[in-house]
Design a protein around this motif. Structure first.
Motif, PDB file in Angstrom:
ATOM      1  N   PRO A  18      86.709 -13.953  13.789  1.00 42.37           N
ATOM      2  CA  PRO A  18      87.644 -14.019  14.860  1.00 42.37           C
ATOM      3  C   PRO A  18      87.169 -15.326  15.484  1.00 42.37           C
ATOM      4  CG  PRO A  18      87.448 -11.667  14.335  1.00 42.37           C
ATOM      5  CD  PRO A  18      86.398 -12.496  13.680  1.00 42.37           C
ATOM      6  N   ASN A  19      86.025 -15.260  16.177  1.00 44.42           N
ATOM      7  CA  ASN A  19      85.633 -16.056  17.354  1.00 44.42           C
ATOM      8  C   ASN A  19      85.539 -17.636  16.777  1.00 44.42           C
ATOM      9  OD1 ASN A  19      85.294 -14.010  18.791  1.00 44.42           O
ATOM     10  ND2 ASN A  19      83.204 -14.140  18.848  1.00 44.42           N
ATOM     11  N   MET A  20      85.461 -17.787  15.308  1.00 40.65           N
ATOM     12  CA  MET A  20      85.395 -18.966  14.606  1.00 40.65           C
ATOM     13  C   MET A  20      86.731 -19.588  14.477  1.00 40.65           C
ATOM     14  SD  MET A  20      84.097 -19.922  10.738  1.00 40.65           S
ATOM     15  CE  MET A  20      84.926 -21.340   9.871  1.00 40.65           C
ATOM     16  N   HIS A  21      87.664 -18.661  14.120  1.00 42.79           N
ATOM     17  CA  HIS A  21      89.009 -18.975  13.586  1.00 42.79           C
ATOM     18  C   HIS A  21      89.784 -19.301  14.857  1.00 42.79           C
ATOM     19  CE1 HIS A  21      92.413 -19.611  10.936  1.00 42.79           C
ATOM     20  NE2 HIS A  21      93.284 -19.030  11.789  1.00 42.79           N
ATOM     21  N   LYS A  22      89.709 -18.835  16.080  1.00 39.64           N
ATOM     22  CA  LYS A  22      90.370 -19.066  17.219  1.00 39.64           C
ATOM     23  C   LYS A  22      90.238 -20.772  17.592  1.00 39.64           C
ATOM     24  CE  LYS A  22      91.491 -14.871  18.279  1.00 39.64           C
ATOM     25  NZ  LYS A  22      90.731 -14.163  16.915  1.00 39.64           N
ATOM     26  N   PHE A  23      89.378 -21.269  17.283  1.00 36.57           N
ATOM     27  CA  PHE A  23      89.215 -22.755  17.674  1.00 36.57           C
ATOM     28  C   PHE A  23      90.169 -23.579  16.645  1.00 36.57           C
ATOM     29  CE2 PHE A  23      85.440 -21.573  19.657  1.00 36.57           C
ATOM     30  CZ  PHE A  23      85.573 -22.564  20.778  1.00 36.57           C
ATOM     31  N   PRO A  72      85.449 -18.725  22.352  1.00 32.84           N
ATOM     32  CA  PRO A  72      86.605 -18.389  21.949  1.00 32.84           C
ATOM     33  C   PRO A  72      87.516 -18.380  23.145  1.00 32.84           C
ATOM     34  CG  PRO A  72      85.793 -16.468  21.375  1.00 32.84           C
ATOM     35  CD  PRO A  72      84.537 -17.451  21.722  1.00 32.84           C
ATOM     36  N   ARG A  73      86.933 -17.664  24.381  1.00 33.78           N
ATOM     37  CA  ARG A  73      87.679 -17.731  25.671  1.00 33.78           C
ATOM     38  C   ARG A  73      87.922 -18.848  26.245  1.00 33.78           C
ATOM     39  NH1 ARG A  73      83.892 -13.595  25.437  1.00 33.78           N
ATOM     40  NH2 ARG A  73      84.543 -11.576  25.579  1.00 33.78           N
ATOM     41  N   GLN A  74      87.518 -19.776  25.878  1.00 35.91           N
ATOM     42  CA  GLN A  74      88.132 -21.195  26.204  1.00 35.91           C
ATOM     43  C   GLN A  74      89.068 -21.694  25.676  1.00 35.91           C
ATOM     44  OE1 GLN A  74      86.622 -21.828  29.129  1.00 35.91           O
ATOM     45  NE2 GLN A  74      85.507 -20.088  29.245  1.00 35.91           N
ATOM     46  N   VAL A  75      89.506 -21.226  24.441  1.00 41.84           N
ATOM     47  CA  VAL A  75      90.550 -21.999  23.709  1.00 41.84           C
ATOM     48  C   VAL A  75      92.031 -21.697  24.262  1.00 41.84           C
ATOM     49  CG1 VAL A  75      91.891 -21.665  21.784  1.00 41.84           C
ATOM     50  CG2 VAL A  75      89.358 -21.549  21.538  1.00 41.84           C
ATOM     51  N   ARG A  76      92.874 -22.827  24.537  1.00 40.86           N
ATOM     52  CA  ARG A  76      94.256 -22.501  24.965  1.00 40.86           C
ATOM     53  C   ARG A  76      95.020 -22.611  23.597  1.00 40.86           C
ATOM     54  NH1 ARG A  76      98.151 -26.058  27.337  1.00 40.86           N
ATOM     55  NH2 ARG A  76      96.842 -27.601  27.383  1.00 40.86           N
ATOM     56  N   TYR A  77      95.843 -21.813  23.427  1.00 38.07           N
ATOM     57  CA  TYR A  77      96.585 -21.423  22.076  1.00 38.07           C
ATOM     58  C   TYR A  77      97.845 -22.391  22.207  1.00 38.07           C
ATOM     59  CZ  TYR A  77      93.595 -17.878  21.295  1.00 38.07           C
ATOM     60  OH  TYR A  77      92.429 -16.807  21.120  1.00 38.07           O
ATOM     61  N   GLY A  78      98.448 -22.691  20.884  1.00 40.03           N
ATOM     62  CA  GLY A  78      99.824 -23.500  20.761  1.00 40.03           C
ATOM     63  C   GLY A  78      99.525 -24.884  20.333  1.00 40.03           C
ATOM     64  N   VAL A  79     100.569 -25.780  20.456  1.00 43.18           N
ATOM     65  CA  VAL A  79     100.572 -27.132  19.767  1.00 43.18           C
ATOM     66  C   VAL A  79     100.971 -27.985  20.908  1.00 43.18           C
ATOM     67  CG1 VAL A  79     101.435 -28.690  18.134  1.00 43.18           C
ATOM     68  CG2 VAL A  79     101.087 -26.477  17.849  1.00 43.18           C
ATOM     69  N   TYR A 100      94.424 -10.708   9.069  1.00 42.13           N
ATOM     70  CA  TYR A 100      94.562  -9.898   9.997  1.00 42.13           C
ATOM     71  C   TYR A 100      93.324  -9.839  10.946  1.00 42.13           C
ATOM     72  CZ  TYR A 100      99.215  -8.788   8.174  1.00 42.13           C
ATOM     73  OH  TYR A 100     100.232  -8.806   7.707  1.00 42.13           O
ATOM     74  N   PHE A 101      92.127  -9.881  10.479  1.00 42.03           N
ATOM     75  CA  PHE A 101      90.697  -9.729  10.923  1.00 42.03           C
ATOM     76  C   PHE A 101      90.643 -10.970  11.872  1.00 42.03           C
ATOM     77  CE2 PHE A 101      86.210 -10.607  10.457  1.00 42.03           C
ATOM     78  CZ  PHE A 101      85.915  -9.854  11.652  1.00 42.03           C
ATOM     79  N   THR A 102      90.798 -12.111  11.270  1.00 39.39           N
ATOM     80  CA  THR A 102      90.437 -13.295  11.799  1.00 39.39           C
ATOM     81  C   THR A 102      91.569 -13.988  12.967  1.00 39.39           C
ATOM     82  OG1 THR A 102      91.778 -14.768  10.214  1.00 39.39           O
ATOM     83  CG2 THR A 102      89.200 -14.413   9.894  1.00 39.39           C
ATOM     84  N   HIS A 103      92.811 -13.262  13.038  1.00 38.58           N
ATOM     85  CA  HIS A 103      93.584 -13.846  14.104  1.00 38.58           C
ATOM     86  C   HIS A 103      93.718 -12.684  15.206  1.00 38.58           C
ATOM     87  CE1 HIS A 103      95.455 -16.423  10.874  1.00 38.58           C
ATOM     88  NE2 HIS A 103      95.735 -17.040  11.812  1.00 38.58           N
ATOM     89  N   ALA A 104      93.191 -11.573  14.750  1.00 37.36           N
ATOM     90  CA  ALA A 104      93.091 -10.656  15.914  1.00 37.36           C
ATOM     91  C   ALA A 104      92.644 -10.814  17.291  1.00 37.36           C
ATOM     92  CB  ALA A 104      92.610  -9.380  15.412  1.00 37.36           C
ATOM     93  N   ASN A 105      93.107 -10.429  18.236  1.00 40.04           N
ATOM     94  CA  ASN A 105      92.647 -10.610  19.788  1.00 40.04           C
ATOM     95  C   ASN A 105      91.596  -9.702  19.938  1.00 40.04           C
ATOM     96  OD1 ASN A 105      92.762 -11.701  22.380  1.00 40.04           O
ATOM     97  ND2 ASN A 105      94.173 -10.242  22.920  1.00 40.04           N
ATOM     98  N   ILE A 106      90.384  -9.686  19.360  1.00 43.08           N
ATOM     99  CA  ILE A 106      89.512  -8.727  19.514  1.00 43.08           C
ATOM    100  C   ILE A 106      88.115  -9.385  19.900  1.00 43.08           C
ATOM    101  CG2 ILE A 106      90.515  -6.926  17.748  1.00 43.08           C
ATOM    102  CD1 ILE A 106      88.495  -7.691  15.747  1.00 43.08           C
ATOM    103  N   ASN A 107      87.339  -8.519  20.853  1.00 44.99           N
ATOM    104  CA  ASN A 107      86.462  -9.022  21.164  1.00 44.99           C
ATOM    105  C   ASN A 107      85.177  -8.408  20.177  1.00 44.99           C
ATOM    106  OD1 ASN A 107      84.172 -10.001  22.829  1.00 44.99           O
ATOM    107  ND2 ASN A 107      84.281  -8.084  24.122  1.00 44.99           N
ATOM    108  N   VAL A 108      84.848  -9.716  19.464  1.00 46.64           N
ATOM    109  CA  VAL A 108      83.590  -9.321  18.436  1.00 46.64           C
ATOM    110  C   VAL A 108      82.295 -10.097  19.347  1.00 46.64           C
ATOM    111  CG1 VAL A 108      82.785  -9.745  16.280  1.00 46.64           C
ATOM    112  CG2 VAL A 108      85.149  -9.495  16.726  1.00 46.64           C
ATOM    113  N   PRO A 109      81.362  -9.204  19.478  1.00 47.69           N
ATOM    114  CA  PRO A 109      80.003  -9.795  20.193  1.00 47.69           C
ATOM    115  C   PRO A 109      79.544 -11.008  19.347  1.00 47.69           C
ATOM    116  CG  PRO A 109      80.152  -7.228  20.321  1.00 47.69           C
ATOM    117  CD  PRO A 109      81.409  -7.926  19.231  1.00 47.69           C
TER     118      PRO A 109
END
Length: 269
Positions: free
Chosen positions: A201-206, A238-245, A178-187
């Motif tokens: 979280p920032n790492m896993h978003k990629f 991570p803000r540059q990531v576009r999610y999906g397939v 839940y931590f790594t998938h959460a849409n939270i802003n971690v400095p």
């Protein structure tokens, strides 16, 4: 230490379920308070399909937990497993068990889910979410989850991992899911140092980026150094990531029926 491990060995199903919902609820609330990105979506509607897959995962987990009990009894009676060949301090054996489970049952199994064609078709369900948030951590096709559980069972058997060690790792896994998938802003000043050891979280978003090669990076679950060692580590904004397939663009990612059919129509990117 013995008392600490006894706690995990005797945890009830209710306690484990309570921990899971406590973690999910915590990060669900944090997403509203400090979001990484502001999604234009209906949060509860989006969660519906992911919570459906959480239900199927819980049922599968219950079946494997029962089966795992037989594995423990069999391996203990025969002294089977690598950890039974040594008599090291509990903390050292726990560390080995956690590392083994994190690499074999998570990193390696996850790597195969991306690189074996029929496995990828199942794993597409997880990556089809176009609004990655805490609930996405629960979004796994039932057969995808079965594969992960089989790798866990095999690791437990080969290493002779005690029940308490296994439960301890599963409890940690729930938090990191839940931590790594959460849409939270971690400095960055917090996320970067943590990412030298743990998946953040920032790492896993990629890993959830819509395009290769980013999709095939950052396979880690708890520890990030597996990806560093294997050359599959990437970091960035991570803000540059576009999610999906990209092979499922335009598909109804919030339709349960459609998602169950995805393995029949998805193709490798």
């Amino acid at each position: 230490m013995d008392t600490f491990m006894q706690f995990f060995a005797t945890m009830s199903s209710g306690q484990k379920l309570g921990w899971a919902f406590a973690c999910l609820t915590t990060f669900w609330v944090l997403e509203g308070a400090v979001p990484l990105v502001r999604f234009d979506y209906r949060k509860w509607k989006h969660a519906r399909v992911n919570l459906f897959f959480l239900t199927t995962s819980l049922l599968i987990n219950a079946l494997f937990t029962a089966a795992m009990a037989g594995v423990y009894v069999w391996s203990e009676a025969r002294g089977f497993g690598l950890l039974r060949l040594v008599a090291w301090p509990i903390w050292a054996e726990l560390l080995i068990a956690v590392l083994a489970l994190d690499f074999m049952a998570q990193w390696f199994a996850h790597y195969l889910l991306h690189h074996v064609k029929w496995m990828w078709r199942l794993h597409l369900v997880h990556h089809s979410d176009t609004h990655v948030d805490a609930t996405t951590g629960t979004r796994h096709h039932p057969l995808d989850y079965v594969i992960r559980e089989l790798f866990s069972a095999a690791t437990v058997l080969v290493f002779g991992i005690p029940l308490a060690f296994y439960v301890f790792y599963r409890i940690a896994t729930i938090f990191f899911t839940y931590f790594t998938h959460a849409n939270i802003n971690v400095p960055a000043w917090i996320d970067r140092p943590l990412s030298w050891v743990f998946v953040t979280p920032n790492m896993h978003k990629f890993h959830h980026h819509v395009e290769v090669p980013w999709t095939d990076t950052n396979f880690g679950n708890v520890f990030s150094f597996w990806d560093r060692l294997m050359g599959t580590m990437v970091q960035g904004d991570p803000r540059q990531v576009r999610y999906g397939v990209d092979t499922l663009e335009g598909s109804p990612d919030e339709s349960i029926v459609y998602q169950l059919k995805v393995p029949l129509q998805g193709r490798r990117m």
